[in-house]
Write a protein that holds these residues in place. Sequence first.
Motif, PDB file in Angstrom:
ATOM      1  N   ARG A 147      18.090  46.059  31.317  1.00  0.00           N
ATOM      2  CA  ARG A 147      18.644  44.885  32.011  1.00  0.00           C
ATOM      3  C   ARG A 147      19.105  43.839  31.005  1.00  0.00           C
ATOM      4  NH1 ARG A 147      16.526  40.183  32.934  1.00  0.00           N
ATOM      5  NH2 ARG A 147      14.436  40.887  32.329  1.00  0.00           N
TER       6      ARG A 147
ATOM      7  N   PHE B  98      12.690  36.261  30.041  1.00  0.00           N
ATOM      8  CA  PHE B  98      11.464  36.971  30.401  1.00  0.00           C
ATOM      9  C   PHE B  98      11.034  36.648  31.819  1.00  0.00           C
ATOM     10  CE2 PHE B  98      10.456  36.317  25.666  1.00  0.00           C
ATOM     11  CZ  PHE B  98      11.283  37.364  25.324  1.00  0.00           C
ATOM     12  N   ASN B  99      10.514  37.672  32.486  1.00  0.00           N
ATOM     13  CA  ASN B  99       9.988  37.523  33.834  1.00  0.00           C
ATOM     14  C   ASN B  99       8.478  37.753  33.782  1.00  0.00           C
ATOM     15  OD1 ASN B  99       9.167  37.816  36.455  1.00  0.00           O
ATOM     16  ND2 ASN B  99      10.882  39.116  37.082  1.00  0.00           N
ATOM     17  N   ARG B 100       7.698  36.671  34.011  1.00  0.00           N
ATOM     18  CA  ARG B 100       6.244  36.740  33.839  1.00  0.00           C
ATOM     19  C   ARG B 100       5.586  37.734  34.792  1.00  0.00           C
ATOM     20  NH1 ARG B 100       4.755  31.193  32.087  1.00  0.00           N
ATOM     21  NH2 ARG B 100       5.635  31.190  30.001  1.00  0.00           N
ATOM     22  N   THR B 101       6.049  37.755  36.067  1.00  0.00           N
ATOM     23  CA  THR B 101       5.427  38.664  37.054  1.00  0.00           C
ATOM     24  C   THR B 101       5.528  40.106  36.579  1.00  0.00           C
ATOM     25  OG1 THR B 101       6.504  37.184  38.595  1.00  0.00           O
ATOM     26  CG2 THR B 101       5.274  39.007  39.538  1.00  0.00           C
ATOM     27  N   TYR B 102       6.735  40.425  36.092  1.00  0.00           N
ATOM     28  CA  TYR B 102       7.004  41.748  35.558  1.00  0.00           C
ATOM     29  C   TYR B 102       6.036  42.089  34.432  1.00  0.00           C
ATOM     30  CZ  TYR B 102      10.700  45.269  35.481  1.00  0.00           C
ATOM     31  OH  TYR B 102      11.420  46.409  35.625  1.00  0.00           O
TER      32      TYR B 102
ATOM     33  N   GLU C 218      13.375  46.788  31.759  1.00  0.00           N
ATOM     34  CA  GLU C 218      13.559  45.409  31.298  1.00  0.00           C
ATOM     35  C   GLU C 218      14.543  45.376  30.127  1.00  0.00           C
ATOM     36  OE1 GLU C 218      10.346  43.715  29.223  1.00  0.00           O
ATOM     37  OE2 GLU C 218      10.871  41.646  29.699  1.00  0.00           O
TER      38      GLU C 218
ATOM     39  N   ARG D  37       7.359  29.319  26.485  1.00  0.00           N
ATOM     40  CA  ARG D  37       7.582  27.977  27.008  1.00  0.00           C
ATOM     41  C   ARG D  37       7.789  26.963  25.883  1.00  0.00           C
ATOM     42  NH1 ARG D  37       3.376  25.693  31.393  1.00  0.00           N
ATOM     43  NH2 ARG D  37       3.101  23.677  30.414  1.00  0.00           N
TER      44      ARG D  37
ATOM     45  N   LYS E 246      14.684  32.069  29.335  1.00  0.00           N
ATOM     46  CA  LYS E 246      15.724  32.532  30.240  1.00  0.00           C
ATOM     47  C   LYS E 246      15.596  34.030  30.523  1.00  0.00           C
ATOM     48  CE  LYS E 246      19.345  29.737  29.440  1.00  0.00           C
ATOM     49  NZ  LYS E 246      20.439  29.380  28.541  1.00  0.00           N
TER      50      LYS E 246
ATOM     51  N   ASP F  39      22.902  42.533  30.221  1.00  0.00           N
ATOM     52  CA  ASP F  39      23.258  41.113  30.331  1.00  0.00           C
ATOM     53  C   ASP F  39      23.783  40.545  29.021  1.00  0.00           C
ATOM     54  OD1 ASP F  39      22.442  41.267  32.879  1.00  0.00           O
ATOM     55  OD2 ASP F  39      20.566  40.147  32.643  1.00  0.00           O
TER      56      ASP F  39
ATOM     57  N   TYR G  61       5.610  36.675  25.431  1.00  0.00           N
ATOM     58  CA  TYR G  61       5.958  36.360  26.815  1.00  0.00           C
ATOM     59  C   TYR G  61       5.388  35.024  27.279  1.00  0.00           C
ATOM     60  CZ  TYR G  61       7.799  41.073  27.060  1.00  0.00           C
ATOM     61  OH  TYR G  61       8.534  42.198  26.836  1.00  0.00           O
TER      62      TYR G  61
END
Lengths: 123, 211
Positions: free
Chosen positions: B129, B71-75, B126, B210, B69, B133, B206
Motif C-alpha cells: 500500500r 502508519f496505521n496504529r490499529t493495523y 502495508e 508522534r 501520515k 502511494d 510506529y
Amino acid sequence: MSEPTTTAKAHRTPGKGHGSVAGYLAGLGFAVVLTLTSFWAAGTDTIWEPAVPILLAALAIGQMGVHVVFFFHISSGPGDANNFLALLFGVFVVGLVVFGSMLIMANLDANMVPMDKLMRMQR
Amino acid sequence: MSLADDLTTPVEGDEDKTPYSERGPAPVDVVAGFGFWLFLLSDIVMFSAFFAAYAVLVDHTAGGPDGLKLFNRTYVLIETMCLLLSSFTCGLCSLAIERRDARGTYLWAAATVLLGATFLGLELSEFSRMIADGAGPTRSAFLSAFFTLVGTHGLHVTLGLLWFVSMMAQVATLGFRPIVVRRLLCLTLFWHALDIVWIGVFTIVYLGARW
C-alpha cells in the motif's frame, strides 16, 4: 517449573527445560498488558506529553525483560552466569551503537555548514 | 553468590562437586544452546545498527510523507498481537517437544506458522500500500531506513517460517533424535528473539511517530 534432572544445574541452556504452560501464559499475559499500555499511552492526551516517550521506553524495556524471563528463561541466578553475561554484553553493545550513533550524528548535524551556504562557498 | 563465584565454584546443591576445570567439556546441548544464544545477541546487535540509522534519519523525509501520515496504529496492534500469540504457541510447541509429543509439536508449530504468516501478510500488504502511494524505499532517507529496518525483521520472520516447515519435515522423517531436538530448540529461541526485536520496532517506529 520443574528443575532439570539429568544435566548439571551448573550449565543451563537458554529456553530449555524450565518452561511450563503456566509460565508461558503468565508471559503472554504480561506482554499483552504491556503492549496495550504502550499503544494506549502513545494515543492518549491524559499523560503529560513530554513524559510519553520515557513511559514508552520503560514499557518496551519492561516487555523485553518479560520475554527474556518467561520465554528465554534467562535469569541472574546461579548456573546461568554465561547466558546472563552474554546478555549484558549484548545490551551494552546495543546501547553503544544506538546512543553513540545518535549522539555523533546530532553533533555532526549541528556543526555542518548549511547546504545553500556550502554551494555558495564552492562557486 | 556473585557472578564471579558462580563461574569458578560449583553450584550449591549440585551433586557433582568436581571443580569446573576438571569436569571436561560441557554437553553438546549446552554448547549448542549457548552458541545459538550468542548468535541471537549478535543478530540483535545488527538490528541495533538499523535502529540507529532509523533514529538518525527519521526526520529526513525530503518533503515526502512522514510516519504520522503513513502508519496505521490499529493495523500494527493486530500485527503485534499475532506475533505475541505466536511466541506463546511457540512456547507450547517447545513444551510438546520436551514431552516428545509429535502430535502436539505439529499442532503448536502449525499454530505458530499460521500466526507468523498472518503477521507477514499484514506487513506485506502495508508495504505494498505504501509503495503504491508513492512512499517506497526510494522516496526519502526516512523511508529507506524504515524499509530496511522493518523489512529485515520481516525477512527474519520469513526465514523462521521456512525453518518451522523444514523442522516439521525432519520430525516426521527422522523423529526426535538428539540433533533434531537441538535444532528445534534453536528454532524456538530464534522465534522468541524475533518478538524482542518487534517490541523495539513497534515502540520506536510506529508509536514514536508522534514526535
